[in-house]
Design an enzyme around this catalytic site. Structure first.
Site, PDB file in Angstrom:
ATOM      1  N   SER A 131       0.669   0.078   0.074  1.00  0.00           N
ATOM      2  CA  SER A 131       1.371  -0.073  -1.219  1.00  0.00           C
ATOM      3  C   SER A 131       2.677  -0.854  -1.097  1.00  0.00           C
ATOM      4  CB  SER A 131       1.628   1.286  -1.871  1.00  0.00           C
ATOM      5  OG  SER A 131       2.479   1.114  -2.977  1.00  0.00           O
ATOM      6  N   SER A 188      -3.716  -9.199   2.719  1.00  0.00           N
ATOM      7  CA  SER A 188      -3.557 -10.479   2.024  1.00  0.00           C
ATOM      8  C   SER A 188      -2.131 -10.662   1.526  1.00  0.00           C
ATOM      9  CB  SER A 188      -4.508 -10.529   0.829  1.00  0.00           C
ATOM     10  OG  SER A 188      -4.097  -9.598  -0.146  1.00  0.00           O
ATOM     11  N   TYR A 226       6.151  -4.020   2.908  1.00  0.00           N
ATOM     12  CA  TYR A 226       4.755  -3.782   3.306  1.00  0.00           C
ATOM     13  C   TYR A 226       4.107  -5.054   3.843  1.00  0.00           C
ATOM     14  CZ  TYR A 226      -0.268  -3.033   2.775  1.00  0.00           C
ATOM     15  OH  TYR A 226      -1.620  -2.982   3.000  1.00  0.00           O
ATOM     16  N   VAL A 252      -4.741  -0.557  -8.271  1.00  0.00           N
ATOM     17  CA  VAL A 252      -4.822  -0.705  -9.725  1.00  0.00           C
ATOM     18  C   VAL A 252      -6.213  -0.360 -10.267  1.00  0.00           C
ATOM     19  CG1 VAL A 252      -5.347  -3.206  -9.704  1.00  0.00           C
ATOM     20  CG2 VAL A 252      -4.188  -2.183 -11.664  1.00  0.00           C
ATOM     21  N   ARG A 308      -6.274 -11.232  -8.807  1.00  0.00           N
ATOM     22  CA  ARG A 308      -6.566 -10.655  -7.491  1.00  0.00           C
ATOM     23  C   ARG A 308      -8.011 -10.961  -7.101  1.00  0.00           C
ATOM     24  NH1 ARG A 308      -1.931 -10.417  -7.602  1.00  0.00           N
ATOM     25  NH2 ARG A 308      -0.500  -8.719  -7.142  1.00  0.00           N
ATOM     26  N   ARG A 349       6.355  -5.917 -11.516  1.00  0.00           N
ATOM     27  CA  ARG A 349       6.712  -5.086 -10.366  1.00  0.00           C
ATOM     28  C   ARG A 349       7.407  -5.925  -9.281  1.00  0.00           C
ATOM     29  NH1 ARG A 349       1.691  -1.753  -7.951  1.00  0.00           N
ATOM     30  NH2 ARG A 349       1.723  -3.524  -6.533  1.00  0.00           N
ATOM     31  N   ASP A 403       5.680  -8.160  -6.188  1.00  0.00           N
ATOM     32  CA  ASP A 403       4.300  -8.499  -6.572  1.00  0.00           C
ATOM     33  C   ASP A 403       3.987  -9.967  -6.295  1.00  0.00           C
ATOM     34  OD1 ASP A 403       2.514  -6.630  -7.573  1.00  0.00           O
ATOM     35  OD2 ASP A 403       2.519  -7.464  -9.597  1.00  0.00           O
TER      36      ASP A 403
HETATM   37  C1  UD2 Z   1      -1.525  -5.461  -1.978  1.00  0.00           C
HETATM   38  C2  UD2 Z   1      -2.355  -6.541  -1.272  1.00  0.00           C
HETATM   39  C3  UD2 Z   1      -3.711  -5.946  -0.869  1.00  0.00           C
HETATM   40  C4  UD2 Z   1      -3.541  -4.653  -0.061  1.00  0.00           C
HETATM   41  C5  UD2 Z   1      -2.717  -3.684  -0.897  1.00  0.00           C
HETATM   42  C6  UD2 Z   1      -2.472  -2.356  -0.205  1.00  0.00           C
HETATM   43  C7  UD2 Z   1      -1.675  -8.603  -2.436  1.00  0.00           C
HETATM   44  C8  UD2 Z   1      -2.090  -9.729  -3.287  1.00  0.00           C
HETATM   45  N1  UD2 Z   1      -2.613  -7.656  -2.172  1.00  0.00           N
HETATM   46  O1  UD2 Z   1      -2.174  -5.134  -3.176  1.00  0.00           O
HETATM   47  O2  UD2 Z   1      -4.413  -6.904  -0.090  1.00  0.00           O
HETATM   48  O3  UD2 Z   1      -2.957  -4.889   1.190  1.00  0.00           O
HETATM   49  O4  UD2 Z   1      -1.439  -4.289  -1.187  1.00  0.00           O
HETATM   50  O5  UD2 Z   1      -1.636  -1.538  -0.983  1.00  0.00           O
HETATM   51  O6  UD2 Z   1      -0.537  -8.542  -1.989  1.00  0.00           O
HETATM   52  N2  UD2 Z   1      -0.652  -2.902 -11.406  1.00  0.00           N
HETATM   53  C9  UD2 Z   1      -0.633  -2.659 -12.772  1.00  0.00           C
HETATM   54  N3  UD2 Z   1      -0.710  -1.363 -13.194  1.00  0.00           N
HETATM   55  C10 UD2 Z   1      -0.793  -0.308 -12.332  1.00  0.00           C
HETATM   56  C11 UD2 Z   1      -0.820  -0.571 -10.940  1.00  0.00           C
HETATM   57  C12 UD2 Z   1      -0.749  -1.884 -10.506  1.00  0.00           C
HETATM   58  O7  UD2 Z   1      -0.539  -3.576 -13.581  1.00  0.00           O
HETATM   59  O8  UD2 Z   1      -0.855   0.836 -12.800  1.00  0.00           O
HETATM   60  C13 UD2 Z   1      -0.636  -4.307 -10.956  1.00  0.00           C
HETATM   61  C14 UD2 Z   1       0.369  -4.612  -9.863  1.00  0.00           C
HETATM   62  O9  UD2 Z   1       1.646  -4.902 -10.418  1.00  0.00           O
HETATM   63  C15 UD2 Z   1      -0.296  -5.833  -9.216  1.00  0.00           C
HETATM   64  C16 UD2 Z   1      -1.799  -5.550  -9.356  1.00  0.00           C
HETATM   65  O10 UD2 Z   1      -1.896  -4.568 -10.384  1.00  0.00           O
HETATM   66  O11 UD2 Z   1       0.024  -7.016  -9.921  1.00  0.00           O
HETATM   67  C17 UD2 Z   1      -2.435  -4.996  -8.093  1.00  0.00           C
HETATM   68  O12 UD2 Z   1      -1.631  -3.942  -7.629  1.00  0.00           O
HETATM   69  P1  UD2 Z   1      -2.135  -2.959  -6.462  1.00  0.00           P
HETATM   70  O13 UD2 Z   1      -1.019  -2.003  -6.177  1.00  0.00           O
HETATM   71  O14 UD2 Z   1      -3.464  -2.427  -6.785  1.00  0.00           O
HETATM   72  O15 UD2 Z   1      -2.367  -3.947  -5.245  1.00  0.00           O
HETATM   73  P2  UD2 Z   1      -1.482  -5.167  -4.618  1.00  0.00           P
HETATM   74  O16 UD2 Z   1      -1.909  -6.416  -5.293  1.00  0.00           O
HETATM   75  O17 UD2 Z   1      -0.055  -4.813  -4.545  1.00  0.00           O
END
Ligand code: UD2
Length: 320
Positions: A82, A122, A145, A189, A213, A272, A275
Site C-alpha cells: 500500500s 509496478s 512503498y 481498489v 491501471r 491520493r 499515486d
Molecule cells: C500500487 C502498485 C501495485 C502494487 C500495489 C500494492 C502502482 C501503479 N501500482 O497499487 O503494483 O504494488 O501498490 O499496494 O503503483 N483508489 C480509489 N478509491 C479507493 C482506493 C483506491 O479511487 O477506495 C484509487 C487509488 O487512488 C489509485 C487506484 O485506486 O489511483 C489504485 O489504488 P490501489 O491502492 O488499489 O493500488 P495502487 O495503484 O496504489
C-alpha cells in the site's frame, strides 16, 4: 531431488494463490512463513495438512533462517503493501519491505537456495512519459512503498552478482482476485469496489477516476511466479508481471455496474498522495524469457472475483 518451496507471505491474498498453484504441481513440499499481520489463515483453510505453516516475522533474521533451511525455491511475497500506508506509517513498511527482504536474501544465500523469486512492484516506475512501461525505463518511485520495493529489486540483483544467489524480481501490476482483503482503507481498489457493489453503496474514487491501471488476475500472477522459478538464464533480472492492458477506475466501475445491473454513481474525493497516474505493463520480456501468458481478460477476472466475494464476504466480515 524433490523441491521444497517456501512462500513468505503465503497466507496473504497473492501468497495463498501461489501456495494453491504450487500444491497443484505435486512435485514437492510447500512451507509458508507468515506473521499474519495482513495475511489470514482462512486463506489457506481448505489446504490444511498439505503444507507446513510457520508463524514468523521476516524482520526476525533467525526466524527467517530457520524457515529457509532446506528450501530449494523461495518465493518472497511477504511485505507491507500500500502506497498510502507507507506514507501514513513509513517505519513498519520500511523495516519489513527493505530490512525483511535483506534478511530473506541473506538466509537464501547462506542456505544455497536454488532460486529466489521476489514480488516487486509496478509502483517503481512512477509516472513515465511513455506507456506501456518497459523494464529498461529509469525507475522514478513516488512513495516510500515504491522506493522500498525498488530497493528490494536492487538487492536481488546484487545478491545474484555478488553472492551467487539466483534471483528473479517480478513487478506485480495491480493484482486482484478472490481473497483480496477489503477490510482496510489501504485495501486494493478492486476489493473495495466489490464490497461496495455487493452492499449496493457508491465507491469512493480518489481524483477524477481517469487514472488507469493494468489490473492483473491473481492466477495469472501465480503461474508467472512459478515460471520465473524455473526459467533458464534469467538470474538477476527484473520483469513486468502484468496483463498488458489498462483501464481507468471509471471504466472498471461502469463495467461492474453493468455486470450487476445497477447504477451507483461514485463519490469523488481528493487525489491520493504518491499515486501514479497511469500504469500498463509491456509484457514482451516476460513473454520471451518466462513464457508469460496471461489468460484472464478483465471482464472474466471481474466475474470470477465478484462470484467469490458474493459467496464469501459476509462470512469474512463476521470472522474478523
Ligand atoms: C500500487 C502498485 C501495485 C502494487 C500495489 C500494492 C502502482 C501503479 N501500482 O497499487 O503494483 O504494488 O501498490 O499496494 O503503483 N483508489 C480509489 N478509491 C479507493 C482506493 C483506491 O479511487 O477506495 C484509487 C487509488 O487512488 C489509485 C487506484 O485506486 O489511483 C489504485 O489504488 P490501489 O491502492 O488499489 O493500488 P495502487 O495503484 O496504489
Amino acid at each position: 531431488m524433490s523441491s521444497r518451496y517456501l512462500v513468505t507471505g503465503g497466507a496473504g491474498f497473492i501468497g495463498s494463490a501461489l501456495v494453491r498453484a504450487l500444491l497443484d504441481r505435486r512435485d514437492g513440499s510447500v512451507a509458508v512463513l507468515d506473521n499474519l499481520l495482513t495475511g489470514r489463515e482462512e486463506n489457506l483453510s481448505e489446504l490444511a495438512g498439505h503444507f507446513e505453516f510457520v508463524r514468523g516475522d521476516i524482520r526476525n533474521a533467525s526466524a527467517v533462517e530457520r524457515a529457509v533451511a532446506g528450501a530449494t525455491h523461495v518465493f518472497h511475497l511477504a511485505a507491507i503493501p500500500s502506497v498510502p500506508r507507507s506514507i501514513d506509517d513509513p517505519v513498519p513498511s520500511h523495516e519489513v519491505n527493505i530490512d525483511g527482504t535483506f534478511n530473506v536474501l541473506r538466509a537464501c544465500a547462506a542456505a544455497r537456495v536454488s532460486r529466489l523469486v521476489y514480488a516487486a512492484s509496478s509502483s517503481a516506475y512512477g509516472d513515465t512519459e511513455v506507456l506501456p512501461k518497459v523494464e529498461s525505463m529509469l525507475p522514478r518511485p513516488k512513495s516510500p512503498y515504491a522506493a522500498q520495493k525498488l530497493m528490494g529489486e536492487y538487492y536481488c540483483s546484487v545478491f545474484s552478482s555478488c553472492f551467487g544467489l539466483e534471483t528473479v524480481a517480478l513487478r506485480f501490476f495491480n493484482v486482484y482476485g478472490p481473497r483480496q482483503d477489503p477490510s482496510s482503507p489501504y485495501s486494493g481498489v478492486l476489493s473495495l469496489f466489490m464490497k461496495a457493489l455487493i452492499a449496493r453503496t457508491s465507491p469512493t474514487i480518489f481524483g477524477d477516476g481517469e487514472q488507469s491501471r493494468d489490473f492483473t488476475y491473481v492466477e495469472d500472477v501465480a503461474s508467472l511466479v512459478i515460471k520465473a522459478a524455473f526459467a533458464p538464464n534469467v538470474s538477476g533480472n527484473v520483469y513486468n508481471a502484468g496483463n498488458g492492458n489498462r483501464y481507468t477506475l471509471n471504466q472498471v466501475w461502469r463495467e461492474l455496474e453493468k455486470i450487476e445491473g445497477v447504477s451507483l454513481p461514485p463519490r469523488y474525493g481528493p487525489p491520493r498522495a504518491g499515486d501514479v497516474r497511469d500504469s500498463q505493463a509491456d509484457t514482451t520480456a516476460a513473454r520471451r524469457d518466462l513464457a508469460h501468458d496471461p489468460r484472464f481478460t478483465l471482464e472474466e477476472g471481474l466475474r470470477r472475483t465478484l462470484a467469490w466475494y458474493r459467496e464469501n464476504l459476509a462470512e469474512a466480515n463476521t470472522a474478523r
